[in-house]
Design a protein around this motif. Structure first.
Motif, PDB file in Angstrom:
ATOM      1  N   PHE A 179       0.828  -1.207   0.000  1.00 26.51           N
ATOM      2  CA  PHE A 179       0.000   0.000   0.000  1.00 26.51           C
ATOM      3  C   PHE A 179       0.864   1.259   0.000  1.00 26.51           C
ATOM      4  O   PHE A 179       0.452   2.289  -0.515  1.00 26.51           O
ATOM      5  N   TYR A 180       2.069   1.160   0.594  1.00 20.81           N
ATOM      6  CA  TYR A 180       2.996   2.278   0.466  1.00 20.81           C
ATOM      7  C   TYR A 180       3.310   2.537  -1.012  1.00 20.81           C
ATOM      8  O   TYR A 180       3.363   3.682  -1.455  1.00 20.81           O
ATOM      9  N   VAL A 181       3.553   1.445  -1.733  1.00 22.17           N
ATOM     10  CA  VAL A 181       3.899   1.575  -3.151  1.00 22.17           C
ATOM     11  C   VAL A 181       2.735   2.180  -3.938  1.00 22.17           C
ATOM     12  O   VAL A 181       2.926   3.063  -4.782  1.00 22.17           O
ATOM     13  N   LEU A 182       1.524   1.703  -3.653  1.00 20.88           N
ATOM     14  CA  LEU A 182       0.350   2.258  -4.337  1.00 20.88           C
ATOM     15  C   LEU A 182       0.176   3.740  -4.030  1.00 20.88           C
ATOM     16  O   LEU A 182      -0.121   4.545  -4.920  1.00 20.88           O
ATOM     17  N   ALA A 183       0.362   4.122  -2.763  1.00 19.20           N
ATOM     18  CA  ALA A 183       0.224   5.529  -2.377  1.00 19.20           C
ATOM     19  C   ALA A 183       1.285   6.380  -3.063  1.00 19.20           C
ATOM     20  O   ALA A 183       0.993   7.474  -3.574  1.00 19.20           O
ATOM     21  N   LEU A 184       2.518   5.887  -3.108  1.00 19.17           N
ATOM     22  CA  LEU A 184       3.595   6.629  -3.765  1.00 19.17           C
ATOM     23  C   LEU A 184       3.333   6.772  -5.256  1.00 19.17           C
ATOM     24  O   LEU A 184       3.560   7.840  -5.844  1.00 19.17           O
ATOM     25  N   THR A 185       2.840   5.704  -5.871  1.00 17.93           N
ATOM     26  CA  THR A 185       2.508   5.769  -7.297  1.00 17.93           C
ATOM     27  C   THR A 185       1.429   6.814  -7.550  1.00 17.93           C
ATOM     28  O   THR A 185       1.518   7.596  -8.508  1.00 17.93           O
ATOM     29  N   ALA A 186       0.416   6.848  -6.698  1.00 16.03           N
ATOM     30  CA  ALA A 186      -0.669   7.830  -6.859  1.00 16.03           C
ATOM     31  C   ALA A 186      -0.144   9.251  -6.717  1.00 16.03           C
ATOM     32  O   ALA A 186      -0.518  10.150  -7.485  1.00 16.03           O
ATOM     33  N   LEU A 191       1.520  14.360  -9.347  1.00 13.17           N
ATOM     34  CA  LEU A 191       2.537  15.394  -9.550  1.00 13.17           C
ATOM     35  C   LEU A 191       2.949  15.509 -11.016  1.00 13.17           C
ATOM     36  O   LEU A 191       3.111  16.611 -11.544  1.00 13.17           O
ATOM     37  N   LEU A 192       3.110  14.357 -11.669  1.00 11.34           N
ATOM     38  CA  LEU A 192       3.653  14.369 -13.038  1.00 11.34           C
ATOM     39  C   LEU A 192       2.589  14.586 -14.101  1.00 11.34           C
ATOM     40  O   LEU A 192       2.866  15.177 -15.154  1.00 11.34           O
ATOM     41  N   GLU A 193       1.385  14.103 -13.858  1.00 10.23           N
ATOM     42  CA  GLU A 193       0.363  14.138 -14.894  1.00 10.23           C
ATOM     43  C   GLU A 193      -0.671  15.245 -14.727  1.00 10.23           C
ATOM     44  O   GLU A 193      -1.331  15.620 -15.692  1.00 10.23           O
ATOM     45  N   ARG A 194      -0.822  15.769 -13.524  1.00 12.12           N
ATOM     46  CA  ARG A 194      -1.918  16.706 -13.290  1.00 12.12           C
ATOM     47  C   ARG A 194      -1.480  18.077 -12.779  1.00 12.12           C
ATOM     48  O   ARG A 194      -2.302  18.982 -12.686  1.00 12.12           O
ATOM     49  N   LEU A 195      -0.217  18.231 -12.423  1.00 16.70           N
ATOM     50  CA  LEU A 195       0.241  19.502 -11.880  1.00 16.70           C
ATOM     51  C   LEU A 195       1.303  20.132 -12.789  1.00 16.70           C
ATOM     52  O   LEU A 195       1.980  19.418 -13.542  1.00 16.70           O
ATOM     53  N   PRO A 196       1.461  21.454 -12.720  1.00 15.96           N
ATOM     54  CA  PRO A 196       2.464  22.121 -13.568  1.00 15.96           C
ATOM     55  C   PRO A 196       3.875  21.567 -13.387  1.00 15.96           C
ATOM     56  O   PRO A 196       4.645  21.519 -14.351  1.00 15.96           O
ATOM     57  N   LEU A 197       4.211  21.147 -12.171  1.00 16.89           N
ATOM     58  CA  LEU A 197       5.541  20.591 -11.933  1.00 16.89           C
ATOM     59  C   LEU A 197       5.862  19.480 -12.915  1.00 16.89           C
ATOM     60  O   LEU A 197       6.953  19.445 -13.510  1.00 16.89           O
ATOM     61  N   ILE A 270       1.616   2.458 -20.673  1.00 18.68           N
ATOM     62  CA  ILE A 270       0.655   3.500 -20.277  1.00 18.68           C
ATOM     63  C   ILE A 270       0.896   4.792 -21.053  1.00 18.68           C
ATOM     64  O   ILE A 270       0.017   5.283 -21.761  1.00 18.68           O
ATOM     65  N   LYS A 271       2.088   5.377 -20.919  1.00 18.97           N
ATOM     66  CA  LYS A 271       2.468   6.582 -21.676  1.00 18.97           C
ATOM     67  C   LYS A 271       3.733   6.248 -22.455  1.00 18.97           C
ATOM     68  O   LYS A 271       4.837   6.651 -22.077  1.00 18.97           O
ATOM     69  N   PRO A 272       3.625   5.488 -23.548  1.00 23.49           N
ATOM     70  CA  PRO A 272       4.824   5.014 -24.250  1.00 23.49           C
ATOM     71  C   PRO A 272       5.698   6.175 -24.709  1.00 23.49           C
ATOM     72  O   PRO A 272       5.219   7.182 -25.207  1.00 23.49           O
ATOM     73  N   GLY A 273       6.998   6.014 -24.490  1.00 24.85           N
ATOM     74  CA  GLY A 273       7.952   7.020 -24.934  1.00 24.85           C
ATOM     75  C   GLY A 273       8.377   7.971 -23.841  1.00 24.85           C
ATOM     76  O   GLY A 273       9.261   8.791 -24.055  1.00 24.85           O
ATOM     77  N   ARG A 274       7.760   7.894 -22.660  1.00 25.07           N
ATOM     78  CA  ARG A 274       8.197   8.747 -21.568  1.00 25.07           C
ATOM     79  C   ARG A 274       8.012   8.022 -20.245  1.00 25.07           C
ATOM     80  O   ARG A 274       7.085   7.227 -20.071  1.00 25.07           O
ATOM     81  N   ALA A 275       8.917   8.283 -19.317  1.00 29.64           N
ATOM     82  CA  ALA A 275       8.826   7.662 -18.000  1.00 29.64           C
ATOM     83  C   ALA A 275       7.564   8.147 -17.294  1.00 29.64           C
ATOM     84  O   ALA A 275       7.240   9.329 -17.343  1.00 29.64           O
ATOM     85  N   ASN A 276       6.858   7.230 -16.642  1.00 25.50           N
ATOM     86  CA  ASN A 276       5.634   7.597 -15.944  1.00 25.50           C
ATOM     87  C   ASN A 276       5.399   6.633 -14.783  1.00 25.50           C
ATOM     88  O   ASN A 276       5.872   5.489 -14.798  1.00 25.50           O
ATOM     89  N   ALA A 277       4.662   7.096 -13.780  1.00 22.22           N
ATOM     90  CA  ALA A 277       4.498   6.338 -12.542  1.00 22.22           C
ATOM     91  C   ALA A 277       3.705   5.051 -12.744  1.00 22.22           C
ATOM     92  O   ALA A 277       4.102   3.982 -12.268  1.00 22.22           O
ATOM     93  N   LEU A 278       2.589   5.120 -13.460  1.00 24.05           N
ATOM     94  CA  LEU A 278       1.764   3.925 -13.651  1.00 24.05           C
ATOM     95  C   LEU A 278       2.493   2.880 -14.478  1.00 24.05           C
ATOM     96  O   LEU A 278       2.418   1.682 -14.200  1.00 24.05           O
ATOM     97  N   GLY A 279       3.200   3.330 -15.526  1.00 27.46           N
ATOM     98  CA  GLY A 279       3.978   2.394 -16.332  1.00 27.46           C
ATOM     99  C   GLY A 279       5.055   1.717 -15.511  1.00 27.46           C
ATOM    100  O   GLY A 279       5.309   0.517 -15.663  1.00 27.46           O
ATOM    101  N   THR A 280       5.708   2.472 -14.625  1.00 25.37           N
ATOM    102  CA  THR A 280       6.741   1.890 -13.759  1.00 25.37           C
ATOM    103  C   THR A 280       6.137   0.844 -12.837  1.00 25.37           C
ATOM    104  O   THR A 280       6.725  -0.221 -12.624  1.00 25.37           O
ATOM    105  N   LEU A 281       4.956   1.115 -12.311  1.00 21.23           N
ATOM    106  CA  LEU A 281       4.289   0.139 -11.443  1.00 21.23           C
ATOM    107  C   LEU A 281       3.979  -1.144 -12.210  1.00 21.23           C
ATOM    108  O   LEU A 281       4.212  -2.253 -11.712  1.00 21.23           O
ATOM    109  N   VAL A 282       3.470  -1.002 -13.433  1.00 24.65           N
ATOM    110  CA  VAL A 282       3.187  -2.183 -14.263  1.00 24.65           C
ATOM    111  C   VAL A 282       4.469  -2.963 -14.527  1.00 24.65           C
ATOM    112  O   VAL A 282       4.501  -4.194 -14.451  1.00 24.65           O
TER     113      VAL A 282
END
Length: 346
Positions: A179-186, A191-197, A270-282
């Protein structure tokens, strides 16, 4: 305005395969091992063990992913994990610090190390491979100095139960580290997909010159990326100490390769061609299933590094292909106006 034409069927199918092919392969691999090993593989005990054993590699892969978003690499994460793990044991077992204070200091120390990596890369203008390899060697030297090359073993009373429960507890019948991993992924997805950062980091990674032209402070955000990576490494080090309950000065190096395999392989899903949290989890899940399956089939000890090394080569090749495919698609699309670029506010 005329609506933009839908992409051809072949391109849409290719996008679906690229985005979700690794996820489908994960399900197929689990099914294959479940049919081959019906008495041991698809059981709750085995699933719990896999989730528990792979939680720290998963966190480290998510930590390695953040600098990769900016086209940088942090090779010090394995050594940083070892130092964080040893420092946790040293402060709790030998210095008698309260475990909550120890965890806070170690996690913040990880962020400081990550920030230092970012400063070296951005201000000293040293390639991230070389810079973080150098800082990683320094971290390994610090680990050896603290431990004098020996393991840190707690006294007869052991470690505080509340501390070891950080790793040993269960929630809904599953190990709490999952669950730590799931929380960190979320959190990273947000941060990466929904915020300006996240948009700034992706622009920096894909085209630093464009980032400069639109006013993104590249140095600052790259340092943020390394600091975030170091923070996660600190958290993983605390959990590793709670898991192993002894301080092993050489343990962190074993986690470096699996972390980069997960992060790079994740950039093809998930987002082919760029590093992303969900893809890393998969990617971490498919690696965990593969390692658990070949282990139960009785594979020799050398199969694990062979699997990791071969998967890393495949991951790098697939990530490069996905990035080139995405670049070709961009070239066929209408040019973007300045309204499409991320807005930077002071």
């Amino acid at each position: 305005m005329t609506p933009s034409p839908r992409p051809p069927l072949g391109r849409r199918f290719g996008h679906l395969v690229g985005a979700y092919g690794l996820l489908a392969l994960t399900a197929l691999l689990f099914l294959a091992f479940s049919l081959t090993l019906p008495d041991t593989f698809p059981t709750l005990d085995n699933i719990s063990e896999v989730l528990s054993n792979q939680s720290i590699p998963a966190m480290l892969a998510l930590g390695a992913m953040i600098p990769i978003v900016t086209a940088k690499f942090d090779l010090s994460i394995g050594y940083g994990l070892g130092l964080a793990h040893v420092m946790t044991m040293q402060l709790i077992a030998n210095e008698a610090w309260p475990w909550p204070l120890t965890c806070l200091v170690v996690v913040l120390g990880g962020a400081v190390v990550g920030t230092f990596n970012g400063v070296v890369v951005e201000f000293a203008k040293i390639d991230s491979f070389i810079a973080t390899l150098g800082t990683g060697s320094i971290l390994y030297a610090l680990t050896g100095w603290i431990t004098n090359g020996a393991r840190i073993v707690p006294g007869p009373h052991g470690l505080p139960a509340a501390f070891t429960d950080l790793y040993d507890s269960r929630f809904l019948g599953l190990p709490v580290p999952a669950f730590y991993v799931l929380a960190l992924t979320a959190v990273l997805w947000l941060l990466l997909e929904r915020l300006p950062l996240g948009r700034y980091l992706y622009v920096i990674g894909s085209n630093p010159r464009t980032a400069d032209l639109v006013g993104i402070p590249t140095r600052r955000y790259v340092i943020y990326a390394f600091a975030g990576s170091g923070l996660i490494v600190g958290i993983a080090g605390v959990l590793l100490a709670a898991q192993q309950r002894i301080g092993n000065p050489s343990v962190g190096q074993d986690y470096l390769l699996p972390a980069f395999v997960g992060a790079l392989l994740g950039s093809t899903a998930i987002k082919p061609g760029r590093a992303n949290a969900l893809g890393t989890l998969v990617a971490v899940v498919i690696l965990a299933i593969g390692l658990a399956g070949i282990g139960q089939l009785g594979a020799q000890f050398w199969v694990t590094p062979l699997f990791n090394g071969a998967t890393l080569l495949i991951a790098v090749g697939m990530a490069g292909y996905a990035a080139r495919r995405q670049l070709r698609q961009r070239r066929t699309e209408p040019p973007r106006t300045h309204h499409d670029l991320p807005k930077v506010t002071s």
